[in-house]
Design a protein around this motif. Sequence first.
Motif, PDB file in Angstrom:
ATOM      1  N   THR A   1     -35.460 -13.135  66.183  1.00 34.72           N
ATOM      2  CA  THR A   1     -34.538 -13.178  65.148  1.00 34.72           C
ATOM      3  C   THR A   1     -33.518 -14.204  65.501  1.00 34.72           C
ATOM      4  O   THR A   1     -33.070 -15.018  64.912  1.00 34.72           O
ATOM      5  N   PRO A   2     -32.991 -13.797  66.955  1.00 39.38           N
ATOM      6  CA  PRO A   2     -31.732 -14.860  67.252  1.00 39.38           C
ATOM      7  C   PRO A   2     -32.292 -16.191  67.290  1.00 39.38           C
ATOM      8  O   PRO A   2     -31.589 -17.112  66.798  1.00 39.38           O
ATOM      9  N   THR A   3     -33.388 -16.421  67.795  1.00 40.53           N
ATOM     10  CA  THR A   3     -33.904 -17.778  68.168  1.00 40.53           C
ATOM     11  C   THR A   3     -34.211 -18.343  66.389  1.00 40.53           C
ATOM     12  O   THR A   3     -33.935 -19.636  66.217  1.00 40.53           O
ATOM     13  N   MET A   4     -34.541 -17.636  65.684  1.00 43.42           N
ATOM     14  CA  MET A   4     -35.000 -18.250  64.216  1.00 43.42           C
ATOM     15  C   MET A   4     -33.519 -18.646  63.546  1.00 43.42           C
ATOM     16  O   MET A   4     -33.519 -19.229  62.847  1.00 43.42           O
ATOM     17  N   ARG A   5     -32.607 -17.626  63.943  1.00 45.71           N
ATOM     18  CA  ARG A   5     -31.228 -17.892  63.369  1.00 45.71           C
ATOM     19  C   ARG A   5     -30.792 -19.000  63.797  1.00 45.71           C
ATOM     20  O   ARG A   5     -30.231 -19.832  62.934  1.00 45.71           O
ATOM     21  N   ALA A   6     -30.796 -19.484  65.079  1.00 45.39           N
ATOM     22  CA  ALA A   6     -30.375 -20.545  65.558  1.00 45.39           C
ATOM     23  C   ALA A   6     -31.305 -21.912  65.195  1.00 45.39           C
ATOM     24  O   ALA A   6     -30.650 -22.884  64.967  1.00 45.39           O
ATOM     25  N   LEU A   7     -32.437 -21.698  65.032  1.00 41.28           N
ATOM     26  CA  LEU A   7     -33.149 -22.886  64.542  1.00 41.28           C
ATOM     27  C   LEU A   7     -32.897 -23.111  63.041  1.00 41.28           C
ATOM     28  O   LEU A   7     -32.736 -24.373  62.633  1.00 41.28           O
ATOM     29  N   LYS A   8     -32.576 -22.146  62.155  1.00 35.96           N
ATOM     30  CA  LYS A   8     -32.230 -22.372  60.727  1.00 35.96           C
ATOM     31  C   LYS A   8     -30.951 -22.964  60.853  1.00 35.96           C
ATOM     32  O   LYS A   8     -30.465 -23.767  59.888  1.00 35.96           O
ATOM     33  N   GLN A   9     -29.852 -22.539  61.556  1.00 35.75           N
ATOM     34  CA  GLN A   9     -28.367 -22.844  61.130  1.00 35.75           C
ATOM     35  C   GLN A   9     -28.080 -24.340  61.848  1.00 35.75           C
ATOM     36  O   GLN A   9     -27.355 -24.874  61.859  1.00 35.75           O
TER      37      GLN A   9
ATOM     38  N   ARG B   1     -29.760 -26.860  61.202  1.00 33.06           N
ATOM     39  CA  ARG B   1     -29.834 -28.066  60.336  1.00 33.06           C
ATOM     40  C   ARG B   1     -29.914 -27.445  58.959  1.00 33.06           C
ATOM     41  O   ARG B   1     -30.679 -26.659  58.542  1.00 33.06           O
ATOM     42  N   PRO B   2     -28.997 -27.896  58.084  1.00 36.23           N
ATOM     43  CA  PRO B   2     -28.937 -27.405  56.718  1.00 36.23           C
ATOM     44  C   PRO B   2     -30.134 -27.702  55.813  1.00 36.23           C
ATOM     45  O   PRO B   2     -30.420 -28.954  56.076  1.00 36.23           O
ATOM     46  N   GLY B   3     -30.540 -26.772  55.223  1.00 36.26           N
ATOM     47  CA  GLY B   3     -31.825 -27.066  54.358  1.00 36.26           C
ATOM     48  C   GLY B   3     -33.137 -27.026  55.045  1.00 36.26           C
ATOM     49  O   GLY B   3     -34.071 -27.076  54.301  1.00 36.26           O
ATOM     50  N   ARG B   4     -33.035 -26.408  56.295  1.00 40.74           N
ATOM     51  CA  ARG B   4     -34.244 -26.377  57.067  1.00 40.74           C
ATOM     52  C   ARG B   4     -34.821 -25.130  56.559  1.00 40.74           C
ATOM     53  O   ARG B   4     -34.427 -23.926  56.207  1.00 40.74           O
ATOM     54  N   MET B   5     -36.345 -25.014  56.351  1.00 40.24           N
ATOM     55  CA  MET B   5     -37.102 -23.883  56.168  1.00 40.24           C
ATOM     56  C   MET B   5     -37.866 -23.408  57.273  1.00 40.24           C
ATOM     57  O   MET B   5     -38.332 -24.098  58.080  1.00 40.24           O
ATOM     58  N   LEU B   6     -37.921 -21.971  57.445  1.00 42.00           N
ATOM     59  CA  LEU B   6     -38.532 -21.342  58.491  1.00 42.00           C
ATOM     60  C   LEU B   6     -39.700 -20.591  58.110  1.00 42.00           C
ATOM     61  O   LEU B   6     -39.340 -19.704  56.845  1.00 42.00           O
ATOM     62  N   THR B   7     -40.905 -20.651  58.468  1.00 42.04           N
ATOM     63  CA  THR B   7     -42.149 -19.885  57.935  1.00 42.04           C
ATOM     64  C   THR B   7     -42.545 -19.071  59.243  1.00 42.04           C
ATOM     65  O   THR B   7     -42.714 -19.374  60.322  1.00 42.04           O
ATOM     66  N   LEU B   8     -42.833 -17.783  58.745  1.00 39.32           N
ATOM     67  CA  LEU B   8     -43.141 -16.751  60.075  1.00 39.32           C
ATOM     68  C   LEU B   8     -44.408 -16.318  60.026  1.00 39.32           C
ATOM     69  O   LEU B   8     -44.870 -15.688  58.906  1.00 39.32           O
ATOM     70  N   PRO B   9     -45.554 -16.876  60.694  1.00 36.45           N
ATOM     71  CA  PRO B   9     -46.960 -16.437  60.717  1.00 36.45           C
ATOM     72  C   PRO B   9     -46.987 -15.217  61.706  1.00 36.45           C
ATOM     73  O   PRO B   9     -46.599 -15.215  62.707  1.00 36.45           O
ATOM     74  N   SER B  10     -47.439 -14.385  61.143  1.00 33.65           N
ATOM     75  CA  SER B  10     -47.394 -12.858  62.344  1.00 33.65           C
ATOM     76  C   SER B  10     -48.523 -11.971  61.751  1.00 33.65           C
ATOM     77  O   SER B  10     -49.159 -12.086  60.898  1.00 33.65           O
ATOM     78  N   SER B  11     -48.345 -10.774  62.455  1.00 33.53           N
ATOM     79  CA  SER B  11     -49.427  -9.675  61.979  1.00 33.53           C
ATOM     80  C   SER B  11     -48.834  -9.122  60.802  1.00 33.53           C
ATOM     81  O   SER B  11     -47.613  -9.319  60.663  1.00 33.53           O
ATOM     82  N   ALA B  12     -49.502  -8.149  60.360  1.00 37.29           N
ATOM     83  CA  ALA B  12     -49.085  -7.439  59.020  1.00 37.29           C
ATOM     84  C   ALA B  12     -47.801  -6.682  59.336  1.00 37.29           C
ATOM     85  O   ALA B  12     -46.799  -6.755  58.646  1.00 37.29           O
ATOM     86  N   SER B  13     -47.622  -5.872  60.586  1.00 39.09           N
ATOM     87  CA  SER B  13     -46.436  -5.225  61.078  1.00 39.09           C
ATOM     88  C   SER B  13     -45.147  -6.233  61.255  1.00 39.09           C
ATOM     89  O   SER B  13     -44.126  -6.222  60.852  1.00 39.09           O
ATOM     90  N   GLY B  14     -45.663  -7.327  61.919  1.00 38.30           N
ATOM     91  CA  GLY B  14     -44.609  -8.336  62.049  1.00 38.30           C
ATOM     92  C   GLY B  14     -44.033  -9.251  60.899  1.00 38.30           C
ATOM     93  O   GLY B  14     -42.784  -9.274  60.607  1.00 38.30           O
ATOM     94  N   THR B  15     -44.930  -9.325  59.921  1.00 35.94           N
ATOM     95  CA  THR B  15     -44.465 -10.110  58.624  1.00 35.94           C
ATOM     96  C   THR B  15     -43.714  -8.950  57.434  1.00 35.94           C
ATOM     97  O   THR B  15     -42.900  -9.443  56.714  1.00 35.94           O
ATOM     98  N   ALA B  16     -43.850  -7.827  58.014  1.00 41.70           N
ATOM     99  CA  ALA B  16     -43.269  -6.707  57.226  1.00 41.70           C
ATOM    100  C   ALA B  16     -41.577  -6.779  57.501  1.00 41.70           C
ATOM    101  O   ALA B  16     -40.447  -6.410  56.541  1.00 41.70           O
TER     102      ALA B  16
END
Length: 85
Positions: free
Chosen positions: A27-35, A37-52
């Motif tokens: 999650t810290p990496t995802m936060r850094a990627l998102k912040q 660039r304004p307007g950036r969209m992040l999609t997480l492909p993962s296992s069922a427990s990961g996407t929970a």
Amino acid sequence: MSAPQWMDARNILCVRRDSMGDVLMCTPTMRALKQARPGRMLTLPSSASGTALAPYPDDVDAAITYAAPWMKAGASPSVAPRPAA
């Protein structure tokens, strides 16, 4: 891809096909990627427990559940957009 081109990326796929704890550690990496660039969209492909976890970090816009053949049995592939706040 050079650094300027990377900074222009608007849609990023953050692939983490592991369990909930592994996704949580990213999650810290995802936060850094998102912040970065304004307007950036992040999609997480993962296992069922990961996407929970997808509804909880504000940085994940959508999640794709995929039961990879090399992982323990799980749910069939699905796409879940982030619920509107």
